[in-house]
Every structure is written in C-alpha cells, then in structure tokens.
Design a protein around this motif. Structure first.
Motif, PDB file in Angstrom:
ATOM      1  N   LEU A   1      -5.037   7.843 -10.202  1.00 39.92           N
ATOM      2  CA  LEU A   1      -4.700   7.582  -8.808  1.00 39.92           C
ATOM      3  C   LEU A   1      -5.381   8.596  -7.901  1.00 39.92           C
ATOM      4  O   LEU A   1      -5.197   9.801  -8.039  1.00 39.92           O
ATOM      5  CB  LEU A   1      -3.181   7.659  -8.605  1.00 39.92           C
ATOM      6  N   ASN A   2      -6.184   8.098  -6.982  1.00 38.13           N
ATOM      7  CA  ASN A   2      -6.852   8.943  -6.007  1.00 38.13           C
ATOM      8  C   ASN A   2      -5.925   9.076  -4.808  1.00 38.13           C
ATOM      9  O   ASN A   2      -5.713   8.123  -4.060  1.00 38.13           O
ATOM     10  CB  ASN A   2      -8.187   8.323  -5.599  1.00 38.13           C
ATOM     11  N   PHE A   3      -5.366  10.272  -4.629  1.00 39.88           N
ATOM     12  CA  PHE A   3      -4.367  10.477  -3.591  1.00 39.88           C
ATOM     13  C   PHE A   3      -4.948  10.184  -2.211  1.00 39.88           C
ATOM     14  O   PHE A   3      -4.327   9.505  -1.391  1.00 39.88           O
ATOM     15  CB  PHE A   3      -3.833  11.907  -3.661  1.00 39.88           C
ATOM     16  N   ARG A   4      -6.122  10.693  -1.940  1.00 38.97           N
ATOM     17  CA  ARG A   4      -6.729  10.476  -0.635  1.00 38.97           C
ATOM     18  C   ARG A   4      -7.043   9.002  -0.403  1.00 38.97           C
ATOM     19  O   ARG A   4      -6.873   8.492   0.704  1.00 38.97           O
ATOM     20  CB  ARG A   4      -7.998  11.316  -0.501  1.00 38.97           C
ATOM     21  N   ALA A   5      -7.510   8.333  -1.445  1.00 37.30           N
ATOM     22  CA  ALA A   5      -7.817   6.903  -1.311  1.00 37.30           C
ATOM     23  C   ALA A   5      -6.547   6.110  -1.041  1.00 37.30           C
ATOM     24  O   ALA A   5      -6.555   5.151  -0.249  1.00 37.30           O
ATOM     25  CB  ALA A   5      -8.515   6.390  -2.569  1.00 37.30           C
ATOM     26  N   ALA A   6      -5.451   6.503  -1.695  1.00 35.71           N
ATOM     27  CA  ALA A   6      -4.179   5.799  -1.476  1.00 35.71           C
ATOM     28  C   ALA A   6      -3.734   5.948  -0.024  1.00 35.71           C
ATOM     29  O   ALA A   6      -3.282   4.981   0.611  1.00 35.71           O
ATOM     30  CB  ALA A   6      -3.113   6.347  -2.421  1.00 35.71           C
ATOM     31  N   TRP A   7      -3.865   7.160   0.530  1.00 37.01           N
ATOM     32  CA  TRP A   7      -3.487   7.367   1.919  1.00 37.01           C
ATOM     33  C   TRP A   7      -4.437   6.653   2.871  1.00 37.01           C
ATOM     34  O   TRP A   7      -4.015   6.129   3.913  1.00 37.01           O
ATOM     35  CB  TRP A   7      -3.451   8.857   2.243  1.00 37.01           C
ATOM     36  N   ALA A   8      -5.713   6.602   2.520  1.00 34.05           N
ATOM     37  CA  ALA A   8      -6.669   5.878   3.372  1.00 34.05           C
ATOM     38  C   ALA A   8      -6.313   4.401   3.428  1.00 34.05           C
ATOM     39  O   ALA A   8      -6.341   3.781   4.506  1.00 34.05           O
ATOM     40  CB  ALA A   8      -8.094   6.071   2.839  1.00 34.05           C
ATOM     41  N   ASP A   9      -5.982   3.825   2.273  1.00 34.65           N
ATOM     42  CA  ASP A   9      -5.575   2.416   2.247  1.00 34.65           C
ATOM     43  C   ASP A   9      -4.296   2.206   3.054  1.00 34.65           C
ATOM     44  O   ASP A   9      -4.155   1.201   3.768  1.00 34.65           O
ATOM     45  CB  ASP A   9      -5.365   1.953   0.798  1.00 34.65           C
ATOM     46  N   MET A  10      -3.377   3.168   2.927  1.00 32.58           N
ATOM     47  CA  MET A  10      -2.122   3.071   3.656  1.00 32.58           C
ATOM     48  C   MET A  10      -2.366   3.116   5.163  1.00 32.58           C
ATOM     49  O   MET A  10      -1.817   2.298   5.925  1.00 32.58           O
ATOM     50  CB  MET A  10      -1.229   4.253   3.239  1.00 32.58           C
ATOM     51  N   ASN A  11      -3.177   4.037   5.606  1.00 31.66           N
ATOM     52  CA  ASN A  11      -3.454   4.170   7.039  1.00 31.66           C
ATOM     53  C   ASN A  11      -4.162   2.932   7.589  1.00 31.66           C
ATOM     54  O   ASN A  11      -3.893   2.504   8.716  1.00 31.66           O
ATOM     55  CB  ASN A  11      -4.291   5.416   7.295  1.00 31.66           C
ATOM     56  N   THR A  12      -5.065   2.372   6.804  1.00 33.24           N
ATOM     57  CA  THR A  12      -5.751   1.143   7.232  1.00 33.24           C
ATOM     58  C   THR A  12      -4.759   0.003   7.394  1.00 33.24           C
ATOM     59  O   THR A  12      -4.809  -0.751   8.378  1.00 33.24           O
ATOM     60  CB  THR A  12      -6.836   0.753   6.208  1.00 33.24           C
ATOM     61  N   ALA A  13      -3.844  -0.127   6.428  1.00 36.20           N
ATOM     62  CA  ALA A  13      -2.844  -1.200   6.498  1.00 36.20           C
ATOM     63  C   ALA A  13      -1.948  -1.040   7.728  1.00 36.20           C
ATOM     64  O   ALA A  13      -1.604  -2.030   8.387  1.00 36.20           O
ATOM     65  CB  ALA A  13      -2.000  -1.214   5.220  1.00 36.20           C
ATOM     66  N   VAL A  14      -1.594   0.192   8.063  1.00 40.19           N
ATOM     67  CA  VAL A  14      -0.755   0.432   9.242  1.00 40.19           C
ATOM     68  C   VAL A  14      -1.516   0.067  10.513  1.00 40.19           C
ATOM     69  O   VAL A  14      -0.954  -0.534  11.441  1.00 40.19           O
ATOM     70  CB  VAL A  14      -0.284   1.901   9.286  1.00 40.19           C
ATOM     71  N   ARG A  15      -2.790   0.417  10.570  1.00 34.31           N
ATOM     72  CA  ARG A  15      -3.589   0.061  11.748  1.00 34.31           C
ATOM     73  C   ARG A  15      -3.710  -1.453  11.902  1.00 34.31           C
ATOM     74  O   ARG A  15      -3.624  -1.981  13.022  1.00 34.31           O
ATOM     75  CB  ARG A  15      -4.975   0.703  11.666  1.00 34.31           C
ATOM     76  N   VAL A  16      -3.900  -2.156  10.797  1.00 32.37           N
ATOM     77  CA  VAL A  16      -3.988  -3.620  10.850  1.00 32.37           C
ATOM     78  C   VAL A  16      -2.675  -4.215  11.355  1.00 32.37           C
ATOM     79  O   VAL A  16      -2.666  -5.143  12.169  1.00 32.37           O
ATOM     80  CB  VAL A  16      -4.349  -4.188   9.458  1.00 32.37           C
TER      81      VAL A  16
ATOM     82  N   LYS B   1       0.822  -1.217   0.000  1.00 35.20           N
ATOM     83  CA  LYS B   1       0.000   0.000   0.000  1.00 35.20           C
ATOM     84  C   LYS B   1       0.853   1.263   0.000  1.00 35.20           C
ATOM     85  O   LYS B   1       0.359   2.347  -0.341  1.00 35.20           O
ATOM     86  CB  LYS B   1      -0.908   0.002   1.244  1.00 35.20           C
ATOM     87  N   LEU B   2       2.107   1.144   0.389  1.00 36.48           N
ATOM     88  CA  LEU B   2       2.979   2.319   0.415  1.00 36.48           C
ATOM     89  C   LEU B   2       3.392   2.755  -0.987  1.00 36.48           C
ATOM     90  O   LEU B   2       3.577   3.951  -1.239  1.00 36.48           O
ATOM     91  CB  LEU B   2       4.226   2.022   1.258  1.00 36.48           C
ATOM     92  N   ASN B   3       3.507   1.826  -1.912  1.00 33.88           N
ATOM     93  CA  ASN B   3       3.996   2.153  -3.254  1.00 33.88           C
ATOM     94  C   ASN B   3       3.137   3.192  -3.970  1.00 33.88           C
ATOM     95  O   ASN B   3       3.679   4.148  -4.564  1.00 33.88           O
ATOM     96  CB  ASN B   3       4.125   0.882  -4.094  1.00 33.88           C
ATOM     97  N   PRO B   4       1.793   3.077  -3.968  1.00 34.59           N
ATOM     98  CA  PRO B   4       0.994   4.134  -4.608  1.00 34.59           C
ATOM     99  C   PRO B   4       1.152   5.491  -3.939  1.00 34.59           C
ATOM    100  O   PRO B   4       1.098   6.534  -4.617  1.00 34.59           O
ATOM    101  CB  PRO B   4      -0.442   3.608  -4.477  1.00 34.59           C
ATOM    102  N   VAL B   5       1.329   5.521  -2.634  1.00 38.57           N
ATOM    103  CA  VAL B   5       1.532   6.780  -1.928  1.00 38.57           C
ATOM    104  C   VAL B   5       2.840   7.419  -2.378  1.00 38.57           C
ATOM    105  O   VAL B   5       2.902   8.628  -2.635  1.00 38.57           O
ATOM    106  CB  VAL B   5       1.538   6.543  -0.404  1.00 38.57           C
TER     107      VAL B   5
END
Length: 210
Positions: A99-114, A82-86
């Motif tokens: 590429l949706n910048f906000r969506a990429a960060w949302a996915d990144m933040n979710t992965a970090v929380r998991v 998930k970090l690569n798109p960010v």
C-alpha cells in the motif's frame, strides 16, 4: 448502469388546438370572416408552440437533475471506497507493504474534489431543497475524511470520531436520496386515466449500499 429511466414527455397537451379555439375558428369560417379565422388559427398555433416548449424544457430540466443527482451519488460511493485504504494505512501502518500511503491519499483527495464538483452541479440545476441536501452531504463527507488527516490522535478516539461522523454521512446521504426521489418522481396527469406517480429511478432505488 448509472442511467435513469427516461420519462416520456406528457402528450395530452400536444393537440394542435383546444376545443375552444377550434370552435372559434369554425364559427369564424362559417360566418365568412376569413380574417378572424386566420387570426384565431395563428393564435392557437402560437399557444401550442408555447405549450410544447414548456413541456420540452420541463423534460430537459428533469433529465439534467437526474444526471446531476446520480453523479453526486456515484461520487459519494467513490469517496467511501477510496477512504478504506487510507483508514487501513493510518490504523495499521506497515501491515500492507504494497500500500502506497501517498497514493492512497492522492486518490482520496481526488475523489473528494470530484464530489465537490458534483455538489456544485446540483447547485446549478436545483431546486433549492436539493442544493441544501447536497451541501449537507458534502459537509458530512469532508468531516469524515478530515478525521484521518489529523496526526497523533489515539486510535480509539479516532475510531469513535469516525463512527460518529460516518453516521452523519449516512443520514445525509439517505436524506439526499429521498429528496432526489421526491424531486424527480413527480406526479403527471394522464389523458387516459387518473394521475399516476412517476417511477423511482433504478439508480436511486438500488443505491442502498450500506
């Protein structure tokens, strides 16, 4: 795909009673002491129940640890993906119009929380050295991700910082993987031969992705 080999519970402790108690019971019965024989039989059965319970608990704990470790490794993989798109969005803004910048960060933040939840689960099942390794891995993940949260950093400087923190991430992940192997690949005694080392779980063996 993510499953570990399920290790069999050792069977050499699972006889009904050991030779010593069998001799006591036989001697008591031969001497006509039914009370002593009954007591010895009950004692041997209680001892066997305790042995079986201990074996079952050790097997259960080993499986819980296997699952916790592989969950954290899988979560680590997901953060990396998930970090690569960010990174692409920050380094090359506008280069990928879909590429949706906000969506990429949302996915990144979710992965970090998991990955954080997976780290806390390792903290529950242990042992302590694995907890330390898991915390160090989580710290290195967050350090790498946070490089891309800071605004107005020159591209070259950010790239250098990322390279440094990613090397720390890789070292922490390798250390966690090795510690996981050593923790779950315990040596077991076998009644039909010498001690044999446990098998390295295939998920850990196949995890060298970088």
């Amino acid at each position: 795909m993510w499953d570990f080999l399920r290790d069999p519970v050792d069977n050499h402790h699972n006889a009904v009673m050991d030779g010593g108690w069998a001799a006591v019971i036989a001697g008591a019965a031969g001497a006509g002491d039914a009370g002593l024989a009954a007591w010895a039989t009950a004692h041997a059965m209680i001892k066997q129940v305790h042995i079986q319970a201990s074996d079952q608990h050790a097997h259960w704990l080993r499986e819980q640890r296997q699952d916790a470790y592989v969950t954290l490794l899988a979560a680590t993989d997901d953060v990396y993906d998930k970090l690569n798109p960010v990174i692409a969005a920050v380094q090359f803004p506008g280069s990928e119009p879909d590429l949706n910048f906000r969506a990429a960060w949302a996915d990144m933040n979710t992965a970090v929380r998991v990955s954080g939840r997976a780290t806390r689960r390792v903290g529950i099942v242990g042992p302590p050295d694995m907890v330390l390794n898991a915390l160090q891995l989580q710290e290195s993940i967050r350090a790498t991700v946070n490089i891309w949260r800071v605004a107005d950093v020159p591209t070259d400087q950010r790239a250098m910082q990322h390279a440094e923190t990613q090397r720390g991430w890789e070292r922490a992940e390798d250390a966690f993987r090795l510690a996981a192997y050593e923790t779950i690949s315990v040596t077991r005694s076998r009644p039909d031969g010498p001690d044999q080392p446990g098998l390295m779980p295939p998920r850990i063996r196949a995890h060298y992705r970088r």
